[in-house]
Design an enzyme around this catalytic site. Structure first.
Site, short mmCIF file in Angstrom:
data_model
loop_
_atom_site.label_atom_id
_atom_site.label_comp_id
_atom_site.label_asym_id
_atom_site.label_seq_id
_atom_site.Cartn_x
_atom_site.Cartn_y
_atom_site.Cartn_z
N CYS A 78 -42.82 -5.62 -23.37
CA CYS A 78 -41.67 -6.26 -23.56
C CYS A 78 -40.92 -5.17 -24.62
O CYS A 78 -41.39 -4.91 -25.63
CB CYS A 78 -41.76 -7.47 -24.28
SG CYS A 78 -40.20 -8.27 -24.97
N CYS A 189 -34.98 -3.66 -20.57
CA CYS A 189 -35.58 -4.90 -20.57
C CYS A 189 -36.54 -5.11 -19.36
O CYS A 189 -36.05 -4.98 -18.28
CB CYS A 189 -34.65 -6.26 -20.83
SG CYS A 189 -35.38 -7.76 -20.79
N1 DGL Z 1 -38.74 -8.94 -21.31
C1 DGL Z 1 -38.20 -8.56 -22.49
C2 DGL Z 1 -37.68 -7.36 -22.86
O1 DGL Z 1 -38.47 -6.27 -22.29
C3 DGL Z 1 -37.68 -9.49 -23.51
C4 DGL Z 1 -36.71 -10.64 -22.92
C5 DGL Z 1 -36.41 -11.82 -23.90
O2 DGL Z 1 -37.19 -12.66 -23.80
O3 DGL Z 1 -35.13 -11.85 -24.14
O4 DGL Z 1 -37.13 -7.03 -23.92
#
Ligand code: DGL
Length: 268
Positions: A78, A189
């Site tokens: 993430c 993301c």
């Molecule tokens: N998958 C996430 C990232 O890479 C987070 C997304 C979220 O929950 O806002 O930033």
């Protein structure tokens, strides 16, 4: 210290939800002998608009959970949690290999011909000091256009990868980047790779879309190798937890990983 640093131990992976599965699929391919523990914090997604302190505290809870289940390393799948919490987690567990994610600005700068790079990421990632430092190091001589991909994480969490609404939402984020001259778009993301076909359609064939899952999987393999923690002679498997409520918990994850994935409830 609660964790065991043995090559036979599993690798702990977490994300605010299902996005990290886009990283896990690369890690699975790169490290076939490893067992993975994956936590989807879908009950608390999205993280993108939450405070740094909240994400830091939540990441510590998820890290602790994974270490209690024997993880020998942590993969923060993430970008938002990495920006907010990677440093704090490394300070908390200095002996533990901890691999994070950041938008692929460096390869994008190397690939652009127009001199303009687009970065799609969450508000939290784009506002972070880590991202500012990344731009300062690699983005000085080019034009970097950033855009928070509002609504995209929610679409992936709902399993809505191809509806007219999602198409329109994706186009509303991609078109401004192209209008500014971007010929490379960074998916900053881990949820966004699941929308890659729509992003590529909206961007057109002349635009290159870059995702970091593969590079991060290789980085994880190198970190484990350096620490003497690479596993071999084993057919690796996965174990999943999710904080989503029961109706979505299994269905959403199985849609992305496969019908035989068993998803246990993550409480607390
Ligand atoms: N998958 C996430 C990232 O890479 C987070 C997304 C979220 O929950 O806002 O930033």
């Amino acid at each position: 210290m609660t964790h065991s640093l043995s090559p036979d131990a599993p690798i702990g992976v977490f994300d605010s939800g299902l996005g990290g599965l886009s990283v896990l699929r690369h890690a699975r391919a790169a490290l076939p002998a490893e067992d993975f523990l994956y936590v989807a914090d879908s009950g608390f997604a999205p993280y993108g608009e939450r405070s740094t302190d909240w994400i830091r505290a939540r990441s510590a809870v998820l890290g602790e959970f994974l270490l209690d289940h024997g993880a020998k390393a942590l993969l923060i799948a993430c970008n938002t949690a990495t920006a907010a919490a990677a440093q704090a987690l490394r300070e908390r567990w200095p002996a533990l290999p901890i691999i994070g994610m950041e938008p692929a600005v460096k390869p994008a700068v190397a690939a652009t011909k127009t001199g303009t790079v687009g970065v799609l990421a969450t508000t939290g990632t784009l506002a972070s000091s880590r991202f500012a430092a990344l731009l300062d190091t690699f983005g000085r001589d080019i034009h970097v256009v950033t855009r928070p991909g509002s609504g995209l994480v929610e679409a992936v969490e709902r399993g809505d990868f191809d509806s007219p609404d999602t198409r329109a939402l994706v186009a509303s984020h991609v078109e401004p980047l192209i209008a500014e001259g971007a010929d490379v778009i960074v998916l900053g993301c881990t949820h966004y790779p699941f929308l890659r076909p729509l992003i590529e359609q909206a961007a057109g064939p002349a635009v290159r879309v870059i995702d970091t899952g593969d590079a991060v999987a290789r980085q994880l393999a190198r970190a484990l190798g350096r620490a003497g923690l690479l596993r071999s002679g084993h057919h690796g498997g996965e174990r999943f937890w999710s904080s989503a409520p029961p109706p979505q918990r299994s269905a959403a994850l199985q849609r992305l990983w496969g019908q035989d994935a068993t998803v246990e409830p993550l409480t607390g």
